[in-house]
Design a protein around this motif. Structure first.
Motif, mmCIF file in Angstrom:
data_model
loop_
_atom_site.group_PDB
_atom_site.id
_atom_site.type_symbol
_atom_site.label_atom_id
_atom_site.label_comp_id
_atom_site.label_asym_id
_atom_site.label_seq_id
_atom_site.Cartn_x
_atom_site.Cartn_y
_atom_site.Cartn_z
ATOM 1 N N LEU A 21 0.850 -1.185 0.000
ATOM 2 C CA LEU A 21 0.000 0.000 0.000
ATOM 3 C C LEU A 21 0.889 1.238 0.000
ATOM 4 O O LEU A 21 1.764 1.383 0.843
ATOM 5 C CB LEU A 21 -0.880 -0.013 1.256
ATOM 6 N N VAL A 22 0.670 2.111 -0.981
ATOM 7 C CA VAL A 22 1.429 3.360 -1.038
ATOM 8 C C VAL A 22 0.527 4.495 -0.589
ATOM 9 O O VAL A 22 -0.617 4.590 -1.020
ATOM 10 C CB VAL A 22 1.966 3.607 -2.467
ATOM 11 N N VAL A 23 1.024 5.311 0.318
ATOM 12 C CA VAL A 23 0.249 6.438 0.826
ATOM 13 C C VAL A 23 0.921 7.722 0.343
ATOM 14 O O VAL A 23 2.106 7.939 0.582
ATOM 15 C CB VAL A 23 0.190 6.432 2.367
ATOM 16 N N ILE A 24 0.156 8.543 -0.366
ATOM 17 C CA ILE A 24 0.695 9.820 -0.837
ATOM 18 C C ILE A 24 -0.161 10.956 -0.290
ATOM 19 O O ILE A 24 -1.269 10.717 0.222
ATOM 20 C CB ILE A 24 0.746 9.901 -2.385
ATOM 21 N N GLY A 25 0.353 12.147 -0.388
ATOM 22 C CA GLY A 25 -0.401 13.304 0.091
ATOM 23 C C GLY A 25 0.543 14.426 0.442
ATOM 24 O O GLY A 25 1.730 14.189 0.642
ATOM 25 N N VAL B 58 4.878 -7.077 8.934
ATOM 26 C CA VAL B 58 4.525 -5.859 8.197
ATOM 27 C C VAL B 58 5.734 -4.921 8.238
ATOM 28 O O VAL B 58 6.410 -4.830 9.262
ATOM 29 C CB VAL B 58 3.326 -5.138 8.870
ATOM 30 N N MET B 59 5.996 -4.233 7.127
ATOM 31 C CA MET B 59 7.056 -3.226 7.118
ATOM 32 C C MET B 59 6.449 -1.863 6.794
ATOM 33 O O MET B 59 5.692 -1.725 5.834
ATOM 34 C CB MET B 59 8.118 -3.562 6.070
ATOM 35 N N LEU B 60 6.798 -0.873 7.605
ATOM 36 C CA LEU B 60 6.330 0.484 7.363
ATOM 37 C C LEU B 60 7.510 1.326 6.896
ATOM 38 O O LEU B 60 8.583 1.275 7.487
ATOM 39 C CB LEU B 60 5.773 1.087 8.665
ATOM 40 N N PHE B 61 7.315 2.077 5.838
ATOM 41 C CA PHE B 61 8.383 2.958 5.325
ATOM 42 C C PHE B 61 7.900 4.396 5.386
ATOM 43 O O PHE B 61 6.999 4.780 4.652
ATOM 44 C CB PHE B 61 8.741 2.590 3.882
ATOM 45 N N ILE C 7 3.530 -0.902 3.958
ATOM 46 C CA ILE C 7 2.844 0.376 3.810
ATOM 47 C C ILE C 7 3.937 1.420 3.618
ATOM 48 O O ILE C 7 4.840 1.535 4.438
ATOM 49 C CB ILE C 7 1.976 0.713 5.033
ATOM 50 N N VAL C 8 3.849 2.118 2.502
ATOM 51 C CA VAL C 8 4.952 2.987 2.095
ATOM 52 C C VAL C 8 4.446 4.409 1.910
ATOM 53 O O VAL C 8 3.612 4.663 1.050
ATOM 54 C CB VAL C 8 5.562 2.478 0.763
ATOM 55 N N VAL C 9 4.930 5.297 2.749
ATOM 56 C CA VAL C 9 4.650 6.718 2.543
ATOM 57 C C VAL C 9 5.764 7.248 1.656
ATOM 58 O O VAL C 9 6.930 7.174 2.017
ATOM 59 C CB VAL C 9 4.618 7.481 3.879
#
Lengths: 250, 270
Positions: free
Chosen positions: A40-44, A167-170, A200-202
């Motif tokens: 999941l890529v999170v942009i904003g 889970v890996m968070l970036f 989950i990648v910001v």
């Protein structure tokens, strides 16, 4: 995009609210679910709550209301649950946060030995495997200050992976890097994604999103503005706000 | 790694050492001249030849330490205990101050404020005359406890400053790896903080050594008390006090040198 593990949700986030002291409402009834193996890529824009969302997922930020369940474990006041989630969720920071007084080997060994209770040989063995994987086995005896930013971030990824997280968070893992070093870090992240790691990648790296993401979320003011596949965002974004943002970062 | 510019500054500093020594000698000469003028007016009769026997004597080919050295040994014992206990008090208080528990924080705060805002002499008297009989402490340990509680309060602020100076990201990285607070302090925070803590902690250790002279007020026969006793018998006021001061100076300078070596040790490992 394939429908990986259709109904096997590893992360369930429901109506999350986070208000910082000073009254900033960083997350507004934020809900989402993440499948096992999903990227999941999170942009904003900055201040939209992307990082806060990530930091809530492993308990770095306290939530004000709502619920987070990770692999069946609720993130609540129960210390044991919290510890379990901290162990199972790896995090990579924008500023690397390597331990400067330890060698690369010691950085990656530390949590394996203290938290996973491995002996020195076992820990060193898996550390060397991981350093091989991120492409810098020859730096095992170096100190972080002797490495480039890209190398440091790859060590940080190895250090998080050493805990065998689910889970890996970036958190903007490539934002502090010089342009020529972004690629080497993204390559490691892409490999992980292809191996089936839940991530989950910001990020603002839309090239990365295009290659490996299963889903993209566009956030603003603590809420989801639009979500869909990366093709959706590239070809037919619906909201005007999304179009404007994409035109700015692409 | 020093860049060129910094290196130039270092060379410049080295060159100025000669000048510094000259300035220092000039100041000393002025002080000696002032003192000799002052004591001349007092009509003071210098008897330095009397002093060595209070440090050591040789009788029948055997070395016998004088009362000043006996006192020095007591001062050593007091300061050694004091340094260890003050460090423990300081570290524990700092951790209490930073803990999540309101009670711990309040306790630590109260201790630091009470100790810092009352005179050491009063604390020594209070411990020796009021608490020691109740706790069954002899005068030596009453002295050690008073000193280490006093210096520990200051040391705790030094520890606290060092701990909070460690970047937030270090705590977050440790947290996200699943480390508990003991492991985080033991392996991540304190090893980094110690380099920042050592220089001010050394100053505190030097204060402890000098403040230990106050225990002579409860008749602990330390260096100062032995000096007083000799002066009471012989009226060698200036000779003995200067000798005592010189001995303190030797101890404190030695401590400073030891810490410089330690600082280098911690520096190399980074």
């Amino acid at each position: 995009m394939s429908l990986k593990n259709a109904d096997d949700y590893i992360i369930t986030v429901d109506s999350l609210n986070k208000i910082f002291p000073g009254g900033i409402h960083a997350l507004v009834s934020f809900s989402t679910k993440v499948r096992r193996g999903e990227v999941l890529v999170v942009i904003g824009p900055s201040g939209s709550g992307k990082s806060t969302f990530l930091r809530c997922l492993n308990g770095l930020e306290e939530i004000d209301s709502g619920s987070i369940i990770i692999d069946g474990i609720p993130l609540d006041d129960n210390k044991k649950n919290r510890l379990e989630i901290r162990k199972e969720v790896g995090m990579v920071f924008q500023s690397f946060n390597l331990f400067p007084h330890m060698t690369v080997l010691e950085n990656v060994n530390l949590a394996q030995r203290l938290v996973r209770k491995k002996n020195k040989e076992q820990a060193t063995q898996s550390t060397m495997d991981l350093l091989q994987k991120v492409g810098i086995p020859e730096k095992a005896e170096s100190y972080p200050a002797q490495l480039s930013g890209g190398q440091q971030q790859r060590v940080a990824i190895a250090r998080a992976l050493a805990m065998m997280p689910k889970v890996m968070l970036f958190d903007e893992a490539t934002s502090a890097l010089d342009p020529e070093m972004i690629g080497e870090v993204l390559d490691v992240m892409k490999t992980l994604a292809r191996e089936g790691m839940t991530m989950i990648v910001v990020t603002h790296e839309m090239g990365f999103a295009r290659e490996v993401s299963d889903r993209v979320i566009f956030m603003e003011d603590g809420a989801i503005v639009e979500e869909g596949t990366v093709e959706h965002f590239f070809t037919r974004p619906e909201k005007e706000r999304t179009k404007l943002f994409l035109s700015q970062i692409l | 790694m020093r860049n060129k510019n910094e290196h130039a500054i270092y060379t410049q500093m080295k060159r100025s050492v000669v000048l510094d020594i000259l300035k220092f000698l000039a100041v000393i000469a002025a002080a000696v001249w002032l003192m000799s003028r002052g004591t001349e007016r007092l009509g003071y009769n210098w008897q330095w030849y009397q002093v060595p026997k209070y440090i050591f004597q040789i009788q029948d080919g055997q070395l016998i330490w004088g009362p000043l050295i006996d006192g020095l040994m007591v001062t050593f014992r007091i300061t050694a205990w004091g340094l260890v206990l003050a460090t423990i008090f300081g570290l524990v208080t700092a951790l209490f101050r930073l803990s999540a528990s309101f009670v711990s924080r309040a306790l630590a705060r109260g201790y630091v404020e009470i100790i810092r805002n009352t005179p050491l002499l009063v604390q020594i008297f209070f411990l020796y005359f009021v608490l020691a009989p109740v706790l069954n402490l002899d005068r030596f340990f009453a002295a050690v406890l008073a000193l280490s509680l006093f210096e520990g309060a200051y040391a705790s602020e030094i520890f606290r400053a060092g701990i909070v100076s460690i970047h937030q990201g270090q705590w977050e990285a440790a947290y996200s790896l699943g480390l508990g607070s003991y492991h985080t302090y033991r392996y991540i925070v304190l090893p980094q903080a110690i380099r920042r803590i050592l220089p001010p902690l050394t100053s505190q250790g030097i204060s402890l050594i000098k403040d230990s002279a106050l225990v002579s007020t409860i008749a602990v026969y330390d260096l100062t008390m032995q000096g007083r006793a000799i002066i009471a018998e012989t009226f060698l006021t200036f000779e003995i006090w200067f000798t005592v001061a010189a001995i303190y100076l030797i101890i404190t300078v030695t401590l400073s040198l030891v810490v410089t070596v330690m600082e280098n040790y911690f520096k190399i490992r980074v």
